[in-house]
Design a protein around this motif. Structure first.
Motif, PDB file in Angstrom:
ATOM      1  N   ASP A   3       0.822  -1.212   0.000  1.00  0.00           N
ATOM      2  CA  ASP A   3       0.000   0.000   0.000  1.00  0.00           C
ATOM      3  C   ASP A   3       0.855   1.260   0.000  1.00  0.00           C
ATOM      4  N   LEU A   4       1.971   1.225   0.732  1.00  0.00           N
ATOM      5  CA  LEU A   4       2.849   2.389   0.795  1.00  0.00           C
ATOM      6  C   LEU A   4       3.575   2.602  -0.535  1.00  0.00           C
ATOM      7  N   VAL A   5       3.973   1.511  -1.172  1.00  0.00           N
ATOM      8  CA  VAL A   5       4.658   1.615  -2.460  1.00  0.00           C
ATOM      9  C   VAL A   5       3.702   2.149  -3.528  1.00  0.00           C
ATOM     10  N   VAL A   6       2.464   1.681  -3.507  1.00  0.00           N
ATOM     11  CA  VAL A   6       1.458   2.177  -4.452  1.00  0.00           C
ATOM     12  C   VAL A   6       1.206   3.664  -4.220  1.00  0.00           C
ATOM     13  N   ALA A   7       1.034   4.053  -2.961  1.00  0.00           N
ATOM     14  CA  ALA A   7       0.792   5.468  -2.643  1.00  0.00           C
ATOM     15  C   ALA A   7       1.978   6.339  -3.052  1.00  0.00           C
ATOM     16  N   GLY A   8       3.187   5.850  -2.811  1.00  0.00           N
ATOM     17  CA  GLY A   8       4.378   6.600  -3.187  1.00  0.00           C
ATOM     18  C   GLY A   8       4.496   6.772  -4.685  1.00  0.00           C
TER      19      GLY A   8
END
Length: 298
Positions: A279-284
């Motif tokens: 989720d953090l990689v997608v948001a980034g």
């Protein structure tokens, strides 16, 4: 750019790369509920019940569906340009099956990649790849569907027969002589792995480009994540950053790929590295896209 990127492109992501190892329905539900995504790219769903549920979910979300057949080849090691006819035909069969599954899921076609590259058999395997691709394109054409070949590296990681870009252009030209439903997919994350840049690749492949991916790569030998691993933007020692992404957008603009009437699918292919949180990689990645787009001149 003052106007939204969604005016010119259908922004998507590759489900199996963004959320590796996570149940497909969970990730599709998450992605389809996020209106940042106009498109979702998925691959084979072996369970028929899950496949039916995925179809229903995607229909409800009114999202563009794309089907990547690359895992169907890479997983079992199938080669669509194998010199051995039985091996080539095995790869051909799974691609024909991929067309059927893509149609069922609501996709307009499939994307695949060439098999291994070897210098001494390059021309023979090129002919074999044409044979496979023509068969798949003919089958897809009966369904009103499209077939795309993704351009990969030839000597670093996947070691695929197609690219670099000039060879991909030659192949696409040969294919278009007989099949108008064939196109190429260019992936920003692969440009460093073929020792090319956005301007060269896009200008070389311009008549044949029908689909785009963006992402990152580490091409520094010995560095963590080396090869075609699709790490996030900002990964240590990686080749692509926001400036490279902005340059990519700029070249697409210059070459006339900003299309409001029939927008191209532009998906990010970014994979969490080791214990990174999806989720953090997608948001980034979304943040990087917005930043690069905002820096682009009108």
């Amino acid at each position: 750019m003052k106007e939204s990127i969604h005016r010119y492109f259908k922004i998507g992501t590759i489900q199996w790369m963004s959320y590796p190892g996570v149940p497909v329905l969970d990730t599709l539900r998450k992605l389809a509920s996020d209106d940042f995504f106009d498109a979702i790219e998925l691959s084979q769903i072996q369970n028929s019940v899950e496949r039916a549920q995925a179809k229903k979910l995607l229909e409800q979300a009114n999202v563009t569906v794309c089907y990547g057949a690359q895992p169907r080849l890479l997983g079992p090691g199938l080669n669509p340009n194998a010199l051995d006819e039985s091996e080539r035909e095995q790869a051909e069969r799974t691609l024909l099956e991929a067309v059927d599954e893509a149609e069922y899921l609501g996709a307009g076609g499939i994307v695949f990649l060439a098999g291994k590259w070897e210098a001494e058999t390059k021309e023979q395997t090129y002919i074999q790849l044409l044979k496979t691709t023509r068969k798949v394109c003919s089958y897809a054409a009966k369904k009103g569907m499209f077939v795309e070949l993704e351009v990969f590296d030839y000597d670093m990681d996947k070691k695929s027969l197609i690219g670099p870009a000039p060879l991909a252009a030659r192949f696409a030209g040969d294919m278009r002589m007989s099949h108008g439903n064939f196109g190429l997919l260019a992936d920003l994350s692969h440009f460093p792995t073929t020792y090319e840049d956005s301007r060269f690749v896009i200008r070389t492949l311009r008549p044949y480009l029908t689909h785009f991916h963006i992402g990152n790569a580490v091409v520094k030998k010995g560095a963590e994540g080396y090869g075609d691993q699709h790490p996030r933007f900002g990964f240590p020692n990686s080749a692509n950053d926001i400036s490279k992404l902005m340059e990519f957008f700029q070249i697409l603009k210059e070459e006339g790929f900003f299309d409001t009437e029939r927008p191209y699918v532009l998906s990010f292919e970014v994979k969490p590295w080791k214990d990174e949180e999806p989720d953090l990689v997608v948001a980034g990645t979304k943040r990087c896209i917005r930043r690069a787009w905002n820096l682009l001149e009108d």
